[in-house]
Design a protein around this motif. Structure first.
Motif, PDB file in Angstrom:
ATOM      1  N   GLY A 107       0.823  -1.206   0.000  1.00  0.00           N
ATOM      2  CA  GLY A 107       0.000   0.000   0.000  1.00  0.00           C
ATOM      3  C   GLY A 107       0.860   1.261   0.000  1.00  0.00           C
ATOM      4  O   GLY A 107       0.559   2.246  -0.678  1.00  0.00           O
ATOM      5  N   VAL A 133      -3.839  -4.366  -4.024  1.00  0.00           N
ATOM      6  CA  VAL A 133      -3.859  -4.302  -2.557  1.00  0.00           C
ATOM      7  C   VAL A 133      -5.212  -4.774  -2.026  1.00  0.00           C
ATOM      8  O   VAL A 133      -6.176  -4.876  -2.778  1.00  0.00           O
ATOM      9  CB  VAL A 133      -3.558  -2.875  -2.042  1.00  0.00           C
ATOM     10  N   THR A 140      -7.196  -1.354   2.251  1.00  0.00           N
ATOM     11  CA  THR A 140      -6.158  -0.449   1.767  1.00  0.00           C
ATOM     12  C   THR A 140      -6.645   0.272   0.515  1.00  0.00           C
ATOM     13  O   THR A 140      -6.407   1.465   0.327  1.00  0.00           O
ATOM     14  CB  THR A 140      -4.873  -1.241   1.444  1.00  0.00           C
ATOM     15  N   HIS A 200      -8.896   3.128   1.349  1.00  0.00           N
ATOM     16  CA  HIS A 200      -8.116   4.281   1.838  1.00  0.00           C
ATOM     17  C   HIS A 200      -7.502   5.051   0.676  1.00  0.00           C
ATOM     18  O   HIS A 200      -7.542   6.276   0.619  1.00  0.00           O
ATOM     19  CB  HIS A 200      -6.975   3.812   2.737  1.00  0.00           C
TER      20      HIS A 200
END
Lengths: 257, 262
Positions: B154, B181, B185, B188
């Motif tokens: 990440g 990922v 992750t 995000h």
């Protein structure tokens, strides 16, 4: 007898406790999902269940598949268990299948070696299984490289079904596939499996499509478990909530009515 | 208004081995594609594997010469030989960006490189700019002298994002954003990309088969199937009422989660 019973399973890799005391029971015919972030210990747990832990991993506790204890078992016991009591569909069948052997023979192999079918009977049954997982006629003669990723995963599923084990472990079976292909494979999995299932995934929509129960792993421990619908709509643990929120944020908001 | 990036009648054919070695055959990867990245809007290019997304992207970025049609950036024709402002104004995050970083170079070296190659950065403190970008993508500037293997997957994606943004592009192209990922992750990183785009008025051109990511970050969508544009328009319209089979298939494959009852 449950299909799988884990009791205080610990797996240490390089001095690091990757699986740190997992208790879990999968009843006969039950479908469980194992979810968690990367590094939570999902794949090592699956490997321990399938009797395929890497040599560097040291397991303690208990993994009972049917009536066989796998932790500390001799290589010959593990070999006898694999295919008969538990079978695995791996993430990437491009490497799991033998590249040079026609896929029909790879599906027929467990039928001959585990179930003692004759070559001819095994070939016929392999054709049936390949048709059952939705592959076109003639696929049996193809080698893995001549098939698409989705077709190869169907072959891997057919080979797993050929084993007719009481427990099927599937480690991220759709991770390498396009969304439309993944959806079709999951529907196939849902239709074809009659044994118990342990599905390792980080795709909560795959979990929803196939499983009834779910266990959430975090840092090698199960932090939450229950029916899929309950855990995903009303998560209790903060790790579960984070996973569910992430999954919901990545589902399109607008979609056809 | 002139589109920022525009393709007209793009066509690209590749030779493929035919049924007989002496009979060459061809495959049409991109066929008569028209598309436009309109000012102040973000565009998603969606389609299944093999639909022609990556080829189309290489043509749009003037990395490859089309067999027909043209690409214009801010009204000026661009070609690999003469990409004009394209290399300066368009940042690119390639697929599996984490592994696109030079494993032998420190993060600082990788991030400074665009500043050294592109015009307009001679009078700027390169190290300060590196620190600024690392902070913007949520990494500690203190770690700039580490090498890629010392970061998680990440984090490497964040580094690649910082590298694409360092020369202050007006358009950011991301090929399969964050597909390598895990979902938490990815969520995000998608949020981070959205924030950065809003903050610096950056237009996004995303290539993806993840409709959730497209829906979150883009205004318009082009659905590709078999090298052709199957459907195009504002995402809200296309996702709510898909007319083409290709768009219907893609939307039909979107997984479901149990509904939360209020």
């Amino acid at each position: 007898m449950p299909a799988l019973e884990l009791l205080d399973l610990r797996v240490v890799v390089d001095g690091h406790p990757a699986v740190d005391g997992v208790d879990m029971v999968v009843g006969a015919g039950e479908r469980w999902g194992l979810i968690g972030a990367s590094g939570a210990g999902k794949s090592l747990t699956a490997a321990a269940v399938a009797g395929l832990l890497p040599p560097a991993a040291h397991a303690t506790g208990s993994v009972r598949v049917g009536d066989t204890e796998l932790v500390g078992a001799a290589g010959s016991t593990l070999q006898r268990t694999r295919g008969r009591a538990v079978t695995l569909v791996a993430q990437d069948s491009a490497t799991a299948l033998h590249p040079l052997v026609p896929v029909g023979r790879q599906v027929a192999a467990p039928l001959r070696h585990l179930h003692g079918l004759t070559r001819r009977a095994a070939a016929t049954r392999a054709d049936d299984l390949l048709a059952e997982v939705g592959l076109p006629d003639g696929t049996a003669r193809a080698r893995p490289a001549q098939l698409s990723g989705g077709q190869r995963q169907r072959v891997a599923l057919a080979a797993a079904l050929a084993c007719d084990a009481d427990l099927l472990v599937a480690d991220e079976p759709t991770a390498a596939l396009d969304p439309t292909v993944a959806r079709d494979l999951l529907a196939q999995l849902d239709r074809s499996i009659h044994s118990a299932l342990l599905l390792v995934t980080h795709d909560l929509t795959a979990l929803t499509a196939v499983c009834e129960h779910v266990a959430v792993l975090d840092h090698g421990r199960i932090v939450e478990r229950g029916p899929v619908a309950t855990v995903l709509t009303d998560p209790q643990h903060e790790r579960t909530r984070a996973l569910v929120d992430a999954a919901r944020s990545l589902v399109p908001r607008t979609r056809p009515a | 208004m002139t589109p920022v990036l525009e393709a007209a009648g793009l066509r690209r054919t590749y030779p493929v081995p035919g049924p007989r070695p002496w009979r060459r055959s061809t495959r049409e990867a991109v066929v008569d594609v028209d598309l436009a990245l309109e000012p102040e809007r973000s565009l998603a290019l969606v389609g299944e594997s093999g639909a022609g997304k990556s080829t189309l992207l290489r043509l749009l970025l003037a990395l490859e010469v089309p067999d027909g049609g043209s690409v214009r950036f801010r009204g000026a024709a661009v070609t690999p030989r003469d990409p004009g402002r394209l290399r300066h104004d368009v940042g690119v995050v390639v697929q599996d960006a984490g592994s696109s970083l030079d494993p032998r170079a420190t993060v600082r070296t990788s991030l400074r490189e665009p500043l050294e190659c592109l015009d307009g950065w001679a009078d700027v403190d390169h190290d300060a700019r590196v620190d600024e970008l690392l902070a913007a993508v949520g990494l500690d500037p203190e770690q700039a002298d580490r090498r890629p293997h010392q970061f998680s997957g990440g984090q490497r994606q964040r580094i690649a994002l910082a590298r694409a943004l360092i020369a202050n592009p007006s358009v950011l192209v991301v090929d399969e954003p964050f597909s390598a990922v895990d979902p938490a992750t990815r969520a995000h990183l998608v949020d981070l990309l959205g924030t950065l785009a809003r903050r610096s008025r950056l237009q996004l051109l995303l290539v993806t088969h993840d409709l959730g990511v497209a829906d979150r970050l883009c205004d318009d969508v082009v659905v590709l199937a078999h090298g052709r544009v199957a459907e195009a328009g504002p995402i809200a319209d296309v996702f709510a009422r898909p007319r083409s089979t290709a768009a219907q298939d893609l939307l039909g494959a979107v997984g479901r989660l149990p509904e939360v009852r209020a």
